[in-house]
Design an enzyme around this catalytic site. Sequence first.
Site, mmCIF file in Angstrom:
data_model
loop_
_atom_site.group_PDB
_atom_site.id
_atom_site.type_symbol
_atom_site.label_atom_id
_atom_site.label_comp_id
_atom_site.label_asym_id
_atom_site.label_seq_id
_atom_site.Cartn_x
_atom_site.Cartn_y
_atom_site.Cartn_z
ATOM 1 C CG ASP A 294 1.722 22.355 28.010
ATOM 2 O OD1 ASP A 294 1.856 21.121 28.129
ATOM 3 O OD2 ASP A 294 1.572 22.920 26.916
ATOM 4 C CG ASP B 113 5.262 19.271 23.569
ATOM 5 O OD1 ASP B 113 6.301 19.353 22.904
ATOM 6 O OD2 ASP B 113 5.022 18.347 24.369
ATOM 7 C CB THR C 271 4.944 17.933 29.175
ATOM 8 O OG1 THR C 271 4.698 17.611 27.804
ATOM 9 C CG2 THR C 271 6.039 17.013 29.711
ATOM 10 C CE LYS D 258 -0.481 18.758 31.037
ATOM 11 N NZ LYS D 258 0.264 19.758 30.242
ATOM 12 C CG ASP E 27 -0.345 24.796 23.913
ATOM 13 O OD1 ASP E 27 -0.288 24.508 22.701
ATOM 14 O OD2 ASP E 27 -0.204 23.943 24.806
#
Length: 234
Positions: free
Chosen positions: A22, A24, A122, A154, A179
């Site tokens: 990922d 960000d 992402t 996602k 994250d």
Amino acid sequence: MTALEAHARPGSAQGLQAVLCDMDGTLVDTERSWFATEVSVMADLGFRLGPEHAEHLLGSPMDPAVAYLIGVSGADIAPEELERRINVRMVETLSSGVDLRPGAKRLLAELDAARVPMALVTASYRAIVDAVLPSLGAHHFGVTVAGDEVTLPKPHPEPYLKAAAALGVAPERCVVLEDSRTGVASGEAAGCAVVAVPSMTPIPDGPRRTVRTSLDDVDLAFLRRVVRRTTAAP
């Protein structure tokens, strides 16, 4: 032999075939920038976006994030226009560079040295990805998958399945670095092992995930152990 094929062979012999990252909040310190941008844009529309809204937006693809913002604010704005304003302001923010998360630079260099294939996966749109890659290092990634390049973003598994297919690797032999809970759900649904490094909201442990406080606690040997453990699990 292509560069990707050359990269793939050593990883296959070790069980770990690829690392799917990922962007960000995981590799680059942009989650707070995203939220600050959303706060700023919504303030222009007369709505105060408080910290209690962060969990609903962290790691979220653009469409549901925009729908949430309009829903909680009641703002009289078309979703397409709100999306445009957020992306334009975010590209402006990122144009001067972005900081990497602790441990990211070292980990990417280690994986490069070991010729482990990597993909960047992402929820951010391609314009954002292209603004971040100069700071992150485009050379690290054989594949990049942006949020506006998938049909189902996602937490659906499509982004990670698309990345694994593009690299020619088996999802169950990949480790996803994430994250957010949204991203973790996507990686797990794709059948990957997941290493979660929470940025703004906590993530609990789970059967196919391992939680670490920082990428400083993650190295190649650790990622190989994670894959061996999850592939050996019933």
